[in-house]
Write a protein that holds these residues in place. Structure first.
Motif, PDB file in Angstrom:
ATOM      1  N   ALA A  45     -47.266 -75.185  -9.719  1.00  6.83           N
ATOM      2  CA  ALA A  45     -47.122 -75.885  -8.436  1.00  6.83           C
ATOM      3  C   ALA A  45     -47.124 -74.893  -7.274  1.00  6.83           C
ATOM      4  CB  ALA A  45     -45.833 -76.703  -8.429  1.00  6.83           C
ATOM      5  N   ILE A  46     -46.425 -73.772  -7.424  1.00  9.10           N
ATOM      6  CA  ILE A  46     -46.381 -72.757  -6.372  1.00  9.10           C
ATOM      7  C   ILE A  46     -47.759 -72.126  -6.182  1.00  9.10           C
ATOM      8  CG2 ILE A  46     -45.407 -70.510  -5.748  1.00  9.10           C
ATOM      9  CD1 ILE A  46     -42.821 -71.394  -7.164  1.00  9.10           C
ATOM     10  N   ASP A  47     -48.461 -71.924  -7.292  1.00  7.64           N
ATOM     11  CA  ASP A  47     -49.829 -71.399  -7.239  1.00  7.64           C
ATOM     12  C   ASP A  47     -50.720 -72.313  -6.403  1.00  7.64           C
ATOM     13  OD1 ASP A  47     -52.117 -69.667  -8.618  1.00  7.64           O
ATOM     14  OD2 ASP A  47     -52.697 -71.765  -8.827  1.00  7.64           O
ATOM     15  N   ALA A  48     -50.627 -73.614  -6.628  1.00  8.18           N
ATOM     16  CA  ALA A  48     -51.442 -74.581  -5.888  1.00  8.18           C
ATOM     17  C   ALA A  48     -51.112 -74.538  -4.400  1.00  8.18           C
ATOM     18  CB  ALA A  48     -51.226 -75.988  -6.444  1.00  8.18           C
ATOM     19  N   GLN A  49     -49.824 -74.409  -4.059  1.00 11.23           N
ATOM     20  CA  GLN A  49     -49.420 -74.350  -2.651  1.00 11.23           C
ATOM     21  C   GLN A  49     -50.010 -73.127  -1.957  1.00 11.23           C
ATOM     22  OE1 GLN A  49     -45.146 -74.409  -2.845  1.00 11.23           O
ATOM     23  NE2 GLN A  49     -45.070 -76.485  -3.685  1.00 11.23           N
ATOM     24  N   PHE A  50     -50.028 -72.000  -2.659  1.00 10.39           N
ATOM     25  CA  PHE A  50     -50.579 -70.767  -2.098  1.00 10.39           C
ATOM     26  C   PHE A  50     -52.070 -70.929  -1.803  1.00 10.39           C
ATOM     27  CE2 PHE A  50     -52.690 -66.624  -2.943  1.00 10.39           C
ATOM     28  CZ  PHE A  50     -52.139 -65.869  -1.915  1.00 10.39           C
ATOM     29  N   HIS A  51     -52.808 -71.464  -2.774  1.00 11.60           N
ATOM     30  CA  HIS A  51     -54.250 -71.620  -2.586  1.00 11.60           C
ATOM     31  C   HIS A  51     -54.568 -72.636  -1.484  1.00 11.60           C
ATOM     32  CE1 HIS A  51     -55.971 -69.087  -5.732  1.00 11.60           C
ATOM     33  NE2 HIS A  51     -54.887 -69.367  -6.436  1.00 11.60           N
ATOM     34  N   MET A  52     -53.787 -73.707  -1.399  1.00  9.81           N
ATOM     35  CA  MET A  52     -54.045 -74.696  -0.353  1.00  9.81           C
ATOM     36  C   MET A  52     -53.704 -74.148   1.024  1.00  9.81           C
ATOM     37  SD  MET A  52     -55.713 -77.348  -1.012  1.00  9.81           S
ATOM     38  CE  MET A  52     -55.536 -77.825   0.698  1.00  9.81           C
ATOM     39  N   ALA A  53     -52.701 -73.290   1.113  1.00  5.60           N
ATOM     40  CA  ALA A  53     -52.364 -72.683   2.408  1.00  5.60           C
ATOM     41  C   ALA A  53     -53.540 -71.856   2.928  1.00  5.60           C
ATOM     42  CB  ALA A  53     -51.118 -71.807   2.272  1.00  5.60           C
TER      43      ALA A  53
END
Length: 255
Positions: free
Chosen positions: A147-155
């Protein structure tokens, strides 16, 4: 006489355009609930009849949906990027997985370069904060890491400030979240993967914060190449396990 009466319909259109812009820019996300009618009207400085007219127009366009007794929500407009039939086809063929990864490699490399080059100071702060959550000490599950990985890429995608890229990548990530292509947790469960992925994400963040577009693109491509190789290894291991179990069952039948 140059003065004309203000048409309430124009006010409703202004409200409609403002909410459309928030959806277009990705500030309002699919499934997000809008404030209650009274509160939203006060925030916008319009009458409730004007707000209702704007919401009705947005609902007719398919951008919001009203749920009886629950309020108004941003519609899942991203799901229309791929038809249900195409999504099912993706899920049934491995070739689509690696085409998906190649697509992400190219597009995310481009968005990282754009973020490094033209992202605002606030954009870069959001990316840095997402990376800081990755680096934060403490034991996390593979699900939390994913989930944190996805947030980083979307940012990073959001920092590129290209609405077509934004909605396309959100749609692609939505397919990933629902497990159409693969589960991110597979990568995070692999031995030594967490440390390797952390180093790769650090390289991406460092290049973006340094406003190095080429470095950011290369760092993303390196990361996606690793993900591709890890998934290929996982698929091979799964295939080998199937064969091994068949052999074991066959030998058991002989005894």
């Amino acid at each position: 006489m140059p003065y004309q009466k203000v048409d309430p319909e124009k006010l409703a259109q202004a409200v409609q355009r403002q909410i459309e812009r928030l959806v277009l820019e990705g500030i309002l996300r699919p499934g997000e609930r809008l404030p209650a009618e009274r509160e939203l009207a006060e925030r916008l400085g319009v009458s409730r009849p004007s707000l209702r007219e704007a919401l009705a127009a947005l609902a007719e366009d398919g951008l919001i949906e009203t749920r009886p007794g629950a309020g108004a929500y941003v519609a899942d407009v991203l799901g229309s990027a791929f038809s249900p039939a195409l999504v099912r086809l993706f899920a049934r063929h491995d070739a689509a997985l690696f085409d998906y990864l190649d697509f992400r490699r190219d597009l995310e490399g481009m968005t990282a370069a754009r973020a490094a080059e033209s992202g605002s100071a606030t954009d870069l702060s959001v990316i840095a904060a997402a990376f800081a959550r990755m680096e934060a000490p403490g034991r996390r599950s593979a699900e939390e890491d994913a989930a944190i990985d996805a947030q980083f890429h979307m940012a990073i995608v959001e920092a590129a400030h290209n609405v077509v890229m934004l909605h396309m990548m959100r749609s692609m990530y939505d397919l990933l979240t629902t497990g159409v292509f693969y589960n991110r947790q597979i990568i995070f469960r692999q031995k030594q993967a967490r440390a390797t992925l952390m180093d790769q994400h650090r390289a991406i963040n460092t290049a973006i914060q340094a406003r190095d577009p080429l470095g950011a693109r290369i760092a993303v491509e390196t990361h996606m190449d690793y993900v591709r190789a890890a998934l290929e290894a996982h698929r091979r291991a799964e295939a080998h396990e199937v064969v091994a179990r068949l052999r074991l069952a066959h030998e058991a039948e002989k005894d």
